[in-house]
Design an enzyme around this catalytic site. Structure first.
Site, PDB file in Angstrom:
ATOM      1  N   ASP A 182       7.072 -39.117 -46.893  1.00  0.00           N
ATOM      2  CA  ASP A 182       7.015 -40.102 -45.820  1.00  0.00           C
ATOM      3  C   ASP A 182       6.700 -39.415 -44.500  1.00  0.00           C
ATOM      4  OD1 ASP A 182       7.711 -42.071 -47.603  1.00  0.00           O
ATOM      5  OD2 ASP A 182       9.840 -42.058 -47.067  1.00  0.00           O
ATOM      6  N   LYS A 183       6.151 -40.177 -43.577  1.00  0.00           N
ATOM      7  CA  LYS A 183       5.782 -39.638 -42.265  1.00  0.00           C
ATOM      8  C   LYS A 183       6.932 -38.855 -41.633  1.00  0.00           C
ATOM      9  CE  LYS A 183       4.379 -41.042 -37.605  1.00  0.00           C
ATOM     10  NZ  LYS A 183       4.009 -42.185 -36.723  1.00  0.00           N
TER      11      LYS A 183
END
Length: 347
Positions: A149-150
């Protein structure tokens, strides 16, 4: 010349000119289709034969539009732009002709997508690796075999040729059941799981939008197997009932679903500190911490999750490679602040 109306990705738009229609057809279409294409793009489409007027191909942008004209336009579906290399520093742990192992920082998106066309890991890799990146996985995901995830930091491996991409992808698809693949994360969660070691076996599916996930019944249409093994490694701040305010948990993935650790830990009542999607209801727990620790927690604006370990088989040599990365500075500050209120001791 190819027929724009036979192109598989064209969208046919049919318009009927009203009674007050006048002027050049390119100008009229640009106004009528406001927001879709610029006048120059409309002009180019007309010249390419992508416009029919009353059933006949019309290639002259200067032609006047007449009231009652039935105008058809073959509008190609916009394509995502190809990512370009950007000189973004990378923390490389290992690199050879087949692959590159690196530490992705929190805040960096892995591959370009709507809202994040630049500044991604792929942009950095294209600049770093040049033409050697594997093309499998699509133009926007060259070499990518797994993702974070970012706002999750940690170790990733990227393939640099097609053979390596296939081999690594097969390992991730197998989830380490028949090979040395291993993925482990450090997560700082609210509270402390009742069992210091355990397994969360709960299928995941969509939770109403494209990105969020939720635990689903096994017979749900979109339910996908998801298994997380966890172990509490540190406890912070004993509470009057003998529990803990927060814990450091090591998670090992047996499957790799979107948001798996975040959803599973929230599912058992211990969401990650800072998680904006699955831990909002627990934000007020910071008020129970001493001021210094509370301020650090309140300023921590991402999920407290770090992929610290990655192990896999090298696609060419067959050697088992193992890489570890310590927590990044922001996560280390969070852990150190919580250790100051640690009274429960090691589990």
């Amino acid at each position: 010349m190819t027929d724009p109306f036979k192109e598989a990705e064209a969208t046919r738009k049919v318009l009927t000119a009203p009674e007050d229609a006048s002027g050049r057809i390119d100008a009229w279409l640009a106004t009528t289709l406001s927001g879709d294409y610029s006048r120059s793009r409309i002009k180019a489409l007309i010249e390419e034969g992508a416009t029919l007027v009353n059933g006949a191909v019309m290639t002259e942008p200067k032609q006047k539009v007449q009231p009652g004209d039935v105008i058809e336009v073959a509008m190609p579906v916009p394509r995502d732009p190809e990512p370009r290399g950007e000189d973004i520093p990378l923390e490389v742990l290992h690199e050879d002709e087949d692959l590159i192992v690196l530490v992705k920082p929190a805040g960096m998106v892995v591959h370009p997508a709507a809202g994040n066309w630049t500044g991604t890991l792929v942009n950095a890799l294209i600049h770093h690796c040049g033409a050697s990146l594997s093309g499998i996985g699509g133009v926007r995901r060259p070499g990518i075999v797994h993702r974070l995830d970012k706002e999750t930091s940690g170790v990733m491996v990227v393939a640099k040729n097609d053979a390596a991409h296939r081999h690594l992808s097969d390992q991730f698809a197998d989830h380490g059941r028949n090979g040395p693949l291993e993925r482990a994360y450090q997560a700082v969660v609210w509270g402390r799981p009742r069992q210091l070691k355990g397994t969360v076996n709960a299928p995941l599916g969509r939770a109403g939008d494209r990105t969020r996930r939720a635990v689903k019944r096994e017979d749900a249409e979109d339910a996908r197997e998801a298994i997380t093994h966890y172990a509490v490694t540190e406890r912070y701040g004993e509470t009057p009932d003998g529990a803990s305010l927060a814990s450091l948990v090591e998670c090992h993935l047996e499957t790799g679903r979107t948001h798996q650790i975040r959803v599973h830990m929230a599912h058992i009542g211990h969401p990650l500190i800072g998680d904006p999607d699955y831990g909002q209801a627990f934000r007020t727990k910071a008020n129970r911490l001493p001021d210094e620790a509370r301020l650090v927690v309140e300023r921590f604006r991402r999920q407290a999750l770090h992929a610290f370990l990655l192990q896999f088989e090298h696609p060419s040599t067959g050697e088992t490679l193992r890489f570890e990365a310590p927590p990044p500075p922001d996560l280390e500050r969070l852990i150190e602040a919580l250790r100051l209120v640690r009274t429960a001791g090691s589990p």
